[in-house]
Design an enzyme around this catalytic site. Sequence first.
Site, PDB file in Angstrom:
ATOM      1  N   GLU A  68       0.833  -1.207   0.000  1.00 35.94           N
ATOM      2  CA  GLU A  68       0.000   0.000   0.000  1.00 35.94           C
ATOM      3  C   GLU A  68       0.870   1.260   0.000  1.00 35.94           C
ATOM      4  O   GLU A  68       0.543   2.250  -0.662  1.00 35.94           O
ATOM      5  CB  GLU A  68      -0.921   0.003   1.211  1.00 35.94           C
ATOM      6  CG  GLU A  68      -1.935  -1.119   1.241  1.00 35.94           C
ATOM      7  CD  GLU A  68      -1.431  -2.385   1.910  1.00 35.94           C
ATOM      8  OE1 GLU A  68      -2.253  -3.228   2.277  1.00 35.94           O
ATOM      9  OE2 GLU A  68      -0.201  -2.526   2.070  1.00 35.94           O
ATOM     10  N   PRO A 275      11.394 -14.683   2.171  1.00 34.11           N
ATOM     11  CA  PRO A 275      10.092 -14.883   2.829  1.00 34.11           C
ATOM     12  C   PRO A 275       9.372 -13.561   3.051  1.00 34.11           C
ATOM     13  O   PRO A 275      10.006 -12.533   3.288  1.00 34.11           O
ATOM     14  CB  PRO A 275      10.471 -15.541   4.160  1.00 34.11           C
ATOM     15  CG  PRO A 275      11.883 -15.101   4.415  1.00 34.11           C
ATOM     16  CD  PRO A 275      12.530 -14.993   3.059  1.00 34.11           C
ATOM     17  N   ARG A 276       8.054 -13.609   2.949  1.00 35.13           N
ATOM     18  CA  ARG A 276       7.252 -12.404   3.174  1.00 35.13           C
ATOM     19  C   ARG A 276       7.526 -11.826   4.558  1.00 35.13           C
ATOM     20  O   ARG A 276       7.586 -10.611   4.737  1.00 35.13           O
ATOM     21  CB  ARG A 276       5.767 -12.744   3.021  1.00 35.13           C
ATOM     22  CG  ARG A 276       4.811 -11.611   3.351  1.00 35.13           C
ATOM     23  CD  ARG A 276       4.943 -10.462   2.407  1.00 35.13           C
ATOM     24  NE  ARG A 276       3.902  -9.463   2.634  1.00 35.13           N
ATOM     25  CZ  ARG A 276       3.866  -8.287   2.033  1.00 35.13           C
ATOM     26  NH1 ARG A 276       4.795  -7.968   1.152  1.00 35.13           N
ATOM     27  NH2 ARG A 276       2.898  -7.437   2.286  1.00 35.13           N
ATOM     28  N   GLY A 312      13.214  -4.622   3.279  1.00 40.27           N
ATOM     29  CA  GLY A 312      13.407  -3.525   2.328  1.00 40.27           C
ATOM     30  C   GLY A 312      14.358  -3.814   1.192  1.00 40.27           C
ATOM     31  O   GLY A 312      14.806  -2.875   0.522  1.00 40.27           O
TER      32      GLY A 312
END
Length: 452
Positions: A68, A275-276, A312
């Site tokens: 988002e 991984p998320r 990041g």
Amino acid sequence: MSGISTSALATGWTIAATLLAPALRLNLRRRAAKGREITARLPERRGIDPTPRPAGPLLWMHAASVGETMSILPVLDALRHRTKVLLTTGTVTSQALLDQRIPEQNLSADVLHRFAPLDVPSWVQRFLSHWRPDAACFVESELWPNQLAACRTMGIPLMLVNARMSDRSFGYWQRVPGLARRVLGGFARVQARGDEDAERLKALGAPHVESPGDLKFAAPALPVDQAEFDRLNAILAGRPVWLAASTHPNEEPLIAAAHRDLAPRYPGLLTIIAPRHPDRGPTLAAELQAPRRTAGQGPPAGEGIWIADTIGELGLWYRLAPIAFVGRSLIPPGGGQNPLEPVRLGCAIAVGPYTGNFSDHVALLRQAGGLVEVADAATLASFVSSMLDNPDQRRRLGEHAAAAVRRHADLPARTAETLLSLLPAQNLASSPAQNLESPPGQNIVSSPGLAR
């Protein structure tokens, strides 16, 4: 559930959130210990902040997490020098992203990042009383009942931007139609990301719905530390490399199986797993017997898997690996992750069958011939193999996908204009030294109570 009144549900949520406040404080400390909150900034999650309110009109924008946040970066550019923006998020990954992107985009004078308060009435009230935003904007589907109710009580106009309504959410709201009307009826404007989302939102009672397009199409490319990219690119030069990005539990064993299938045919093959949730890195490294980046370990010298458990750095991995699988899509219920991020960087991508949260994106890429759908470890391995064996096909896949998403270039500017129209005209016309005690939100579109 149909036998329970809407007002009773709203009241029940308010009471429950208040009673849960002590447990939420404890949970915040636990999350901080795991690196999922920042200890020094935990007071922000309770609406406590000594930072003074900036002078002049103030727009509050809330973006839940990285996806988002990335989608509204061009909107922030379009708002530059026209209003101050208080941007709240709920994750440390989004905070890390903004720490980098706000200075890079020269937005430091106009955009202030804070963590959003949890949806406890007193915490929300404290937050709003301190910042006194003139308008509020929520991105995609972040609908917290006490936040929305408090905004309505204070006369703060609300806008829902890039709104989405998944199959699952739509099914839930259809079971409580009165509640849906009260929640969505509080928005002065709703911009849906696609026609299907717009129709669902209208059916649930949202007023003033339009479908200008998906802001994610206009989002900038993910950032990268160029020096680190150059270093790793030199180390990996000549090696076959592919990436499994934003993976979720139970997907990694399938990815490891695909790697084992491929490894005998591609000497030196490197499979990067990002991984998320990076805090899963140690567990994954132990299960797969793989080095991980946050432990200071580089990629294996020979064939192997490397756990990219950093925050990041997805832009780095997508640039290093021209072939990418986008996770949270192989195992039900799935839902998918954003396939536009790798496409924007020219990757040839594959997704699994469970991409309901990104169905419009997947359909667009499928129609453009810019995406491959896989069902299991075997078909995933087949995709990677075909991309490694056919560089021209890989480039065409990436080019077709990139061309498909180059659209809606003017959408961020149009979204910014709509947001500015919610701010009181007298505030926009006055100087920064204006009297800040005037009440915010003079042009609110009134609605009944807000709840979820």
